[in-house]
Design an enzyme around this catalytic site. Sequence first.
Site, PDB file in Angstrom:
ATOM      1  N   ARG A  16    -117.358 -17.464  45.390  1.00 50.88           N
ATOM      2  CA  ARG A  16    -117.036 -18.094  44.105  1.00 50.88           C
ATOM      3  C   ARG A  16    -115.799 -17.459  43.456  1.00 50.88           C
ATOM      4  O   ARG A  16    -115.732 -17.270  42.250  1.00 50.88           O
ATOM      5  CB  ARG A  16    -118.254 -18.047  43.169  1.00 50.88           C
ATOM      6  N   GLU A  17    -114.820 -17.167  44.291  1.00 47.91           N
ATOM      7  CA  GLU A  17    -113.601 -16.518  43.803  1.00 47.91           C
ATOM      8  C   GLU A  17    -112.893 -17.358  42.740  1.00 47.91           C
ATOM      9  O   GLU A  17    -112.383 -16.833  41.755  1.00 47.91           O
ATOM     10  CB  GLU A  17    -112.618 -16.272  44.965  1.00 47.91           C
ATOM     11  N   ILE A 434    -138.612 -29.459  22.493  1.00 49.75           N
ATOM     12  CA  ILE A 434    -138.644 -29.946  23.876  1.00 49.75           C
ATOM     13  C   ILE A 434    -139.113 -28.885  24.870  1.00 49.75           C
ATOM     14  O   ILE A 434    -139.403 -29.180  26.018  1.00 49.75           O
ATOM     15  CB  ILE A 434    -137.257 -30.520  24.262  1.00 49.75           C
ATOM     16  N   SER A 436    -137.825 -25.204  25.553  1.00 51.74           N
ATOM     17  CA  SER A 436    -137.213 -23.875  25.594  1.00 51.74           C
ATOM     18  C   SER A 436    -136.694 -23.466  24.228  1.00 51.74           C
ATOM     19  O   SER A 436    -136.280 -24.300  23.426  1.00 51.74           O
ATOM     20  CB  SER A 436    -136.081 -23.857  26.617  1.00 51.74           C
ATOM     21  N   HIS A 644    -140.166 -35.842  29.099  1.00 53.74           N
ATOM     22  CA  HIS A 644    -138.885 -35.728  28.418  1.00 53.74           C
ATOM     23  C   HIS A 644    -137.785 -36.156  29.375  1.00 53.74           C
ATOM     24  O   HIS A 644    -137.797 -35.804  30.546  1.00 53.74           O
ATOM     25  CB  HIS A 644    -138.649 -34.293  27.958  1.00 53.74           C
ATOM     26  N   GLU A 668    -133.008 -38.588  24.437  1.00 59.13           N
ATOM     27  CA  GLU A 668    -131.804 -37.972  23.885  1.00 59.13           C
ATOM     28  C   GLU A 668    -130.954 -38.908  23.031  1.00 59.13           C
ATOM     29  O   GLU A 668    -129.753 -39.016  23.244  1.00 59.13           O
ATOM     30  CB  GLU A 668    -130.968 -37.451  25.064  1.00 59.13           C
ATOM     31  N   HIS A 697    -126.553 -29.934  21.748  1.00 60.90           N
ATOM     32  CA  HIS A 697    -125.420 -29.503  22.570  1.00 60.90           C
ATOM     33  C   HIS A 697    -124.308 -28.894  21.743  1.00 60.90           C
ATOM     34  O   HIS A 697    -123.321 -28.420  22.269  1.00 60.90           O
ATOM     35  CB  HIS A 697    -124.908 -30.678  23.412  1.00 60.90           C
ATOM     36  N   CYS A 729    -133.068 -32.135  23.054  1.00 63.47           N
ATOM     37  CA  CYS A 729    -133.291 -31.478  24.350  1.00 63.47           C
ATOM     38  C   CYS A 729    -133.788 -30.058  24.076  1.00 63.47           C
ATOM     39  O   CYS A 729    -133.983 -29.668  22.921  1.00 63.47           O
ATOM     40  CB  CYS A 729    -132.006 -31.474  25.179  1.00 63.47           C
TER      41      CYS A 729
END
Length: 758
Positions: A16-17, A434, A436, A644, A668, A697, A729
């Site tokens: 993942r450079e 939702i 978390s 959900h 949503e 978000h 969410c």
Amino acid sequence: MSKNYVIGFPRIGEKRELKKVLEEYWAQKVPFSEVQNVASQLKKRHWNYQKDAGIEFISSNDFSLYDTMLDTSIMLGAIPKRFAHLEGEALYFAMARGSKDAVAMEMTKWFNTNYHYIVPELSLKDSYKLSATKIIEEYKEAKALGIKTKINIIGPLTYLGLSKREDGGDCFALYGRVLEIYKELLSEIAKLDDEVVVQIDEPLFVKDLSSEVLSLIKPSYDALTSQASNIKIAVVTYFEHACEATKVLVHTPIWALGLDFVYGAKNFEVLELIAKSDKVLLAGVIDGRNIWKSSYVQKVELLEGIAKRVPKERIITSTTCSLLHVPFTLRYEEKMDSELKSWLSFGCEKLEELSMVSRVFVKGLSSLKGEQKEAFDTNIKTMLARHDSERIHDKAVQARAKNLRKLQRDGVFEERIKLQREHFGYEDLATTTIGSFPQTQEVRQARRDYKAGVLSLEQYESEMKRYIDYCVEVQEECGLEVFVHGEPERNDMVEYFGEQLQGYAFSQNGWVQSYGSRCVKPPLIYGDISRPEPMTVEWIAYAQSKTEKIMKGMLTGPVTILNWSFVRDDIPRDEVSKQIALAIYDEIVDLQEAGIKMIQVDEAAFKEGYPLRVANIKTYEDWAVRDFKIAVSAANKETQIHTHMCYSEFNDIIKTIEAMDADVISIETARSGNELLKIFKEVGYKQEVGPGVYDIHSPRIPSVEEMVEQIELLLEVLPKEQLWINPDCGLKTRKWEEVIPSLKNMVEAVRIVREKLK
Ligand code: GLN
Ligand code: ZN
């Protein structure tokens, strides 16, 4: 060389450079020149990998610092007005990620993959201007290293088909202007060499095409091919069959046509047509979407089957699509057990496969000597070993899935909801979240330390419980009605379950680019799935013990678990899905036994699994709904099942959503107003609905007034008896300082609305 072709190669780097250097650059820790250095090293390495594997057709311009659709917008000069004052890398990354004064362009899924591209924003006022520098330079860069590449570009029709217009109009209105730039581009490319192959990606052709798009194929490719006589154009398609477009393309002067024979078996039907034409066939047989080792024997047979219809001299063996969608290499998988590893093939290993399969196809088995012969024989043994392996077959799981009688819950919704409302006694406009809560630094650290053996199980559990205690406290303080435990023990909603299921494995380094610098590491389903032990019960039961309020259990649904994993290819996908459903079923049984009677089964990726072709939708919907229902059929009538989904567009799928028969669905809608919600009313949807009342978000804290307004708008569409009030969410990406006031405001808004309703 034995005529083989790689549609495209991943670019993020095997370690993942690219991700790392980009993120350092964005954090202003390194200059842009450092990004360019890393990019050059990666390109060189990737070209050499392909060359060393004996690949004949290697791409340039498959590399990108962010996204190739974005690169195409830059190439065309399709720059939205709000970025007009920027240039160079500042412009590029502002379009991708936003800048102080301009919001980022939208991003969306690339067909049915988990890769996301930057959606072009076009306007009738646009005038386009060619910028071919990246394409030209990358070709020269490879050539200086002694590698003559084909040049990859995204086709004009796919580009337009995936764009949006600022006024919502048809993007094909810009067709003429866009095509002019493509023609100019080809003229520039023609100057590069005596002969250049240009790969034009047109995955749009695998969808059900409108007559408008169909009618543009011939003029486009007639025009593009007439641009320069030293350019050979290969139009490639992938992920499904492209029969309709093929019928047209064979009548244009293109050189070659790429078809996917793994995910588009129907492509066999157009082989006769290709045979009758003079086209070269790039036969996509090495799977660019999955991580299983190919059976050399089967792949050669597949090619032989194709060669019965198209002359062998005109067939070039290819990957089915770009290898972008699989991880780089197995080389760094030190922890994976050797048996499982022997069944897998990531990007670099697929190069070897392609090389071998194309060789045997062209030159026959007898051309293999020494090591190569051995490799071929080993492949046969490995495939047999996998097929017969004890660890993938679980007779009990198979029998259970086969003999399943209970396919849905007892009782109809009306009967269930009455019992549930009596039992729980929640009010109309009940408030919840939702699942978390903010994933703090400490929580992440605790999970990591526990995994690394730095924290004991006891220490870890007490850390998690401390977090759960805090979540309960916060929810009491905010005055919510239905609580959640906050999901501190989960890094990811699929990985958490996968780690506890039999038949699942994890790679150390199996990263796949999702968008920009973001990568995901999908777990692998290799065998029959079962759940040896409860996965969530302890946490939820603990959380419930801390409050008198209702504690909602939290699970991920079978379809989402499936759609976010690499799935075994030796049994049908829907069989795997059914096995996962049964594992979730078992979990629901245990949750109920522990006294948890409200359970949310998230299907965040339900819509993602939809097939590209309308003809295949019904089959998908049938088994996806079947398996959600099987999973929740464990619930008693009094138990309330929530689900959900992370989207708001339900117009096409509302009947299917209804058929899932969840008692409550949270969705949503926060960013799209209540316009999209009307469909629930129109179809007479009966179950309860929790449309997100604010957008999680963004870090913004929504005010009481705006949420009152939002709830009142909802009430214009759905009656209060049917509505729940929640964010749109999970809250894991937010901070507590944002979450607490937002939820307090949400609860206050509900209080005000209820008051008004009295
Ligand atoms: N329960 C999950 C959460 O709150 C749902 C996540 C999602 O929808 N993507 O995080
Ligand atoms: Zn969501």
